[in-house]
Design an enzyme around this catalytic site. Structure first.
Site, short mmCIF file in Angstrom:
data_model
loop_
_atom_site.label_atom_id
_atom_site.label_comp_id
_atom_site.label_asym_id
_atom_site.label_seq_id
_atom_site.Cartn_x
_atom_site.Cartn_y
_atom_site.Cartn_z
N PRO B 172 0.79 -1.25 0.00
CA PRO B 172 0.00 0.00 0.00
C PRO B 172 0.82 1.30 0.00
O PRO B 172 0.81 2.04 0.98
CB PRO B 172 -0.83 -0.13 1.28
N CYS B 173 1.47 1.59 -1.10
CA CYS B 173 2.20 2.86 -1.19
C CYS B 173 1.22 4.03 -1.23
O CYS B 173 1.61 5.18 -1.01
CB CYS B 173 3.12 2.88 -2.40
#
Lengths: 167, 203
Positions: B172-173
């Protein structure tokens, strides 16, 4: 190097046409197609970057098809299974069964010439290289094969049926 | 009487049924997997943030790509860096597809998929390995991430690591923001980042 999926997309139909003309439109052609692409996938990383993918694939396909033909001809075929003579009647262009039987009755060299030159679209010279023959022999085999098939489908679709002479 | 030209004569032989080609492709996917000759399998799925490409090796999911990255270009890059033995083989990605569908439906907060991290190395890899520790629905700043991986001054490098994340959405950047709360860049575009943060905030 292209993703292998691209080769299947680009050449899968041509390879299938060749397998079907050499082996008939049944399970043997499907086996040859599958074995061709599996063998190609395994060997693909070692293929030179400038290789002609289509020529490479149809060469493998021919080898697989010839293996299958060899296995078949070693197996005696009962007389009852000999191909029927195709009907001269019916509906040219739609009567696939008759045309397929007629193609199946051609010698392998004529089937090869038709498959490579007419269905895969290779010029005679290239078709000759791919089938270990000469351009003149491929041209003659293709012409002889087409002439025999014309005896079965002598006219354009839609023209009145005639008595076909099939020997 | 006009004799048929060869092309017309042979036309019934020329066009195999598309259904047959689909069946043969499926058979090739299975045979290639059984023979250990399929180095990369991929599929694509439609999602609210556009069509995603998913690619996996035998170790796990190796690449998720947005449409904006150009899926053909991504596959060409994978062919060059991992292996050209690539086939579209959706059955190999079935679990990843299922978990992504659950995520977009709001019913999954954490991905439980084997990941192949070979496309990330060094500092970038440590940044990406930290990201799943940011809880669903929460965010961190680039500076906080830099501190968390032990290099508090490497804020820009954290930005680069996020911008080159090979496994967006799953890793989850999108949960990393600028310290002023603005979005910062995102591979899938700012709308996709906003969508994902909104989805997680709502659930």
């Amino acid at each position: 190097m292209k993703p292998f999926e691209q080769l299947v997309t680009d050449h899968g139909t041509t390879v299938l046409r060749i397998c079907r003309v050499l082996l008939g439109p049944g399970a043997d052609a499907e086996d040859a197609w599958s074995e061709t692409f599996l063998a190609a996938l395994k060997a693909y990383p070692e293929l030179p970057a400038d290789a002609n993918h289509e020529a490479w694939l149809v060469t493998i396909a021919r080898r697989k098809a010839i293996d299958i033909i060899r296995i078949r001809t070693r197996t005696p075929v009962p007389a009852a299974d000999l191909p029927e003579l195709p009907s001269a009647h019916g509906n040219p262009g739609q009567d696939d069964g008759g045309l397929w039987r007629a193609v199946g009755a051609l010698p392998v060299r004529q089937r090869e010439a038709i498959a490579y030159h007419y269905l895969a679209g290779f010029p005679y010279k290239e078709a000759a290289e791919l089938t270990e023959s000469t351009p003149a022999a491929v041209r003659r085999a293709a012409a002889d094969g087409i002439a025999k098939l014309r005896l079965i489908y002598p006219r354009r679709p839609g023209s009145p049926a005639t008595e076909g002479v099939v020997k | 009487m006009t004799a048929l030209d060869p092309a017309a004569l042979l036309s019934p032989l020329a066009a195999p049924d598309p259904e047959l080609l689909r069946r043969l492709h499926l058979r090739l996917e299975t045979a290639a997997g059984d023979a250990g000759a399929l180095d990369l399998a991929y599929t694509t799925i439609g999602t609210p943030v556009g069509r995603l490409l998913l690619a996996a090796t035998d170790r796990g999911l190796v690449r998720v790509a947005f449409a904006g990255e150009d899926h053909d270009a991504v596959l060409a890059a994978l062919a060059a860096t991992i292996s050209p033995r690539i086939l579209r083989a959706p059955s190999r990605l079935a679990e990843a597809v299922r978990q992504l569908e659950e995520y977009f439906a709001g019913s999954r907060r954490r991905f439980e998929l084997p990941l192949d991290r070979r496309l990330s190395k060094g500092f970038r890899l440590s940044v990406l390995e930290h990201l799943p520790d940011i809880a669903y629905g929460r965010t961190e700043s680039y500076g906080q991430v830099a501190a968390a991986v032990g290099s508090p001054k490497a804020v820009r490098a954290v930005g680069t690591a996020c911008a080159t994340n090979p496994l967006p959405v799953v890793v989850p950047c999108h949960r990393v923001l600028r310290s002023d709360g603005s979005f910062g860049g995102y591979l899938g575009g700012p709308e996709a980042k906003a969508y994902l943060l909104g989805l997680e905030a709502a659930a």
